[in-house]
Design a protein around this motif. Structure first.
Motif, PDB file in Angstrom:
ATOM      1  N   SER A 189       0.841  -1.209   0.000  1.00 44.89           N
ATOM      2  CA  SER A 189       0.000   0.000   0.000  1.00 44.89           C
ATOM      3  C   SER A 189       0.866   1.244   0.000  1.00 44.89           C
ATOM      4  N   ALA A 190       1.996   1.192   0.708  1.00 44.22           N
ATOM      5  CA  ALA A 190       2.899   2.345   0.731  1.00 44.22           C
ATOM      6  C   ALA A 190       3.436   2.584  -0.680  1.00 44.22           C
ATOM      7  N   ARG A 191       3.748   1.497  -1.368  1.00 43.42           N
ATOM      8  CA  ARG A 191       4.255   1.622  -2.736  1.00 43.42           C
ATOM      9  C   ARG A 191       3.204   2.278  -3.636  1.00 43.42           C
ATOM     10  N   ALA A 192       1.939   1.855  -3.476  1.00 49.94           N
ATOM     11  CA  ALA A 192       0.868   2.402  -4.305  1.00 49.94           C
ATOM     12  C   ALA A 192       0.688   3.894  -4.024  1.00 49.94           C
ATOM     13  N   ALA A 193       0.713   4.267  -2.732  1.00 47.01           N
ATOM     14  CA  ALA A 193       0.527   5.683  -2.375  1.00 47.01           C
ATOM     15  C   ALA A 193       1.674   6.528  -2.918  1.00 47.01           C
ATOM     16  N   LEU A 194       2.877   6.006  -2.798  1.00 48.65           N
ATOM     17  CA  LEU A 194       4.050   6.728  -3.310  1.00 48.65           C
ATOM     18  C   LEU A 194       3.993   6.864  -4.828  1.00 48.65           C
ATOM     19  N   GLY A 195       3.647   5.748  -5.483  1.00 46.25           N
ATOM     20  CA  GLY A 195       3.591   5.725  -6.948  1.00 46.25           C
ATOM     21  C   GLY A 195       2.608   6.761  -7.467  1.00 46.25           C
ATOM     22  N   ALA A 196       1.446   6.840  -6.833  1.00 41.65           N
ATOM     23  CA  ALA A 196       0.419   7.786  -7.287  1.00 41.65           C
ATOM     24  C   ALA A 196       0.910   9.224  -7.114  1.00 41.65           C
ATOM     25  N   TRP A 197       1.540   9.487  -5.988  1.00 42.71           N
ATOM     26  CA  TRP A 197       2.038  10.842  -5.704  1.00 42.71           C
ATOM     27  C   TRP A 197       3.144  11.232  -6.691  1.00 42.71           C
ATOM     28  N   LEU A 198       4.041  10.296  -6.978  1.00 46.95           N
ATOM     29  CA  LEU A 198       5.143  10.581  -7.896  1.00 46.95           C
ATOM     30  C   LEU A 198       4.604  10.831  -9.308  1.00 46.95           C
ATOM     31  N   ALA A 199       3.622  10.013  -9.712  1.00 40.12           N
ATOM     32  CA  ALA A 199       3.052  10.167 -11.059  1.00 40.12           C
ATOM     33  C   ALA A 199       2.407  11.543 -11.202  1.00 40.12           C
ATOM     34  N   GLU A 200       1.706  11.945 -10.159  1.00 41.34           N
ATOM     35  CA  GLU A 200       1.053  13.262 -10.154  1.00 41.34           C
ATOM     36  C   GLU A 200       2.057  14.394 -10.354  1.00 41.34           C
TER      37      GLU A 200
END
Ligand code: SAH
Ligand code: SF4
Length: 354
Positions: free
Chosen positions: A11-22
Motif C-alpha cells: 500500500s505504501a508503494r501504491a501511495a508513493l507511486g500515485a504521488w510521484l506520477a502526479e
C-alpha cells in the motif's frame, strides 16, 4: 498527508507511486524511496541524500515520517537494554532489546498498559490506556535500527506491554511490516506473538499463511487456578484455549510463570504435562519477576528445577528461562509506565522486591 509507516509495503508503494506520477516523476523513484521506510530507514527525508533536493523537500509534507523519540534508555548489567518511547500524546511505551550470542531479540509493546489484570504482571496493574497503531508497533523496531543500523534485531517478540490479540487490526498490519521483504524482512519464524488466548483473533492469526510463532500464556494447569491468576479465564477458558492450540497446525510454546506455593507443585507439573503432550508443545518456565501483586513469591530455585525435571520426565521439552534485565525492571511482566504530575513521561521505578 499519508503515514506511509502505517501501511503495509504494498500500500505504501501504491501511495508513493500515485504521488510521484502526479508530480511527473519517473516510476523508478518509488524503488528509491520505498527502502527508506524499513529496509534502510532514514530518520528524516533530508537524510535520503540519493534523492534530488526537490523530492527531499516535498516528501516531508506529503509523507511525514513518524518518529518515536527516546525518553529514556537503560542498560542492564547483563547487556539487556530498555527503551522508553514518547508517543507524542503524553503516553509512552517500552521495548526491551535482549542480546544473546548472535541473536538480538526485541521485545515490543502492542498497547499502552493492559486491560486484563493478570495478578502477577506489572503492566496489568497499570490498567489499559490505549491501543498502539501499526506504525507505533513496527516503529519500535525501526527506531532501534535508527539508533544503530549494525544492531538490527534478528528476532521480535510481542511480549512487552499489552495483549496483542486485543489490538488485532494494528498487530495484523505490523506483522506484515516486520516480515515482508520490503518491510523489515524479519523471518516469520523469528517473530513470536504472545497471548493469553483471545480466541476469535487467535483464529485470525492461525489463518495467516506465514509461520509466525505463537506463545500462549498458560500459567496454571487447571481452570480454577488459572481463574485466580488471570481474569481472562472467565471469558476464554483453558479447555477452549487448549482446543484452539490443537487446531493451530504449528508447534506452540506454553508460557508458565512459576509462583511459589501457587502453581509450582509437582502434581501441577504432571497436570501441565498432560496438557502439553498432546500438543507437542514446548514449555517455557519463567521465574516470577517483581512488579505484580506484592503477596506473590517467586518459586525457590530448587523447586523450579524440580518442576522442570518432572516435565522432562514426562517427555516434555521444558526450558527454565534465565531472567534478563531484572536490575532495570526490563524482565517479562515488569514493563510499566506512569505519567508524571505535569504529564511529563517518566519510567516508574518498581524493582523493589516487596
Ligand atoms: N499479554 C501477552 C503478552 C505480554 S506479557 C501475554 O500475557 O502473553 C509477556 C509475558 O510475560 C507473558 O508470558 C506474561 O505472562 C509474562 N509475565 C507477566 N508478568 C510476569 C512476571 N511478574 N514475571 C514473569 N513473567 C511475567
Ligand atoms: Fe496483560 Fe499479558 Fe500482563 Fe496479563 S500478562 S496483564 S495479558 S500484559
Amino acid at each position: 498527508m499519508t503515514d506511509l509507516l502505517g501501511l503495509v509495503p504494498e500500500s505504501a508503494r501504491a501511495a508513493l507511486g500515485a504521488w510521484l506520477a502526479e508530480r511527473g516523476e519517473p516510476p523508478y523513484r518509488t524503488r528509491q524511496i520505498l527502502p527508506r521506510l524499513w529496509q534502510r530507514p532514514v530518520a528524516s527525508w533530508e537524510d535520503a541524500t540519493e534523492l534530488p533536493e526537490r523530492l527531499r523537500r516535498a516528501l516531508p509534507e506529503a509523507f511525514p515520517l513518524r518518529r518515536l523519540p527516546v525518553v529514556a534508555r537503560q542498560v542492564s548489567s547483563d547487556g539487556t537494554e530498555k527503551y522508553l518511547w514518547d508517543l507524542g500524546d503524553g503516553e509512552a511505551v517500552e521495548s526491551v532489546l535482549i542480546p544473546e550470542g548472535k541473536r538480538r531479540t526485541l521485545c515490543i509493546s502492542s498497547q499502552v498498559g493492559c486491560a486484563l489484570g493478570c495478578v502477577f504482571c506489572a503492566t496489568g496493574r497499570m490498567g489499559f490506556r490505549r491501543n498502539l497503531s501499526a506504525a507505533e508497533i513496527a516503529c519500535q523496531v525501526r527506531e532501534v535500527i535508527l539508533q544503530d543500523s549494525e544492531r538490527k534485531p534478528t528476532n521480535v517478540v510481542f511480549m512487552g506491554m499489552g495483549e496483542p490479540l486485543l489490538n488485532w487490526e494494528a498487530v495484523n498490519t505490523a506483522l506484515t511490516q516486520l516480515n515482508h521483504p520490503e518491510g523489515l524482512g524479519i523471518g516469520a519464524r523469528h517473530i513470536t506473538v504472545s497471548t493469553v488466548g483471545i480466541l476469535p483473533n487467535l483464529a485470525k492469526l492461525a489463518q495467516r499463511p506465514e509461520q509466525f510463532r505463537l506463545a500462549l500464556s498458560l500459567h496454571a494447569p487447571t481452570p480454577e487456578l488459572r481463574h485466580e491468576l488471570m481474569p481472562i479465564e472467565k471469558k476464554y477458558g483453558l479447555p477452549a484455549v487448549i482446543a484452539a492450540l490443537g487446531r493451530f497446525r504449528r508447534r506452540v510454546t506454553l508460557e508458565y510463570v512459576l509462583i511459589g506455593g501457587t502453581n509450582d507443585g509437582l502434581e501441577q507439573a504432571d497436570q501441565l504435562a498432560r496438557l502439553a503432550r498432546p500438543l507437542g508443545a514446548l514449555v517455557n518456565l519463567l521465574p516470577l519477576h517483581p512488579g505484580g501483586a506484592p503477596d506473590l513469591a517467586p518459586s525457590p530455585r530448587a523447586q523450579m528445577l524440580a518442576f522442570e525435571r518432572r516435565l522432562r520426565r514426562h517427555g516434555i521439552e521444558a526450558v527454565l528461562r534465565r531472567s534478563r534485565g531484572l536490575d532495570i525492571s526490563a524482565a517479562c511482566g515488569q514493563l510499566r509506565v506512569e505519567l508524571g504530575p505535569r504529564r511529563n513521561v517518566r519510567a516508574q521505578e518498581h524493582a523493589r522486591v516487596e
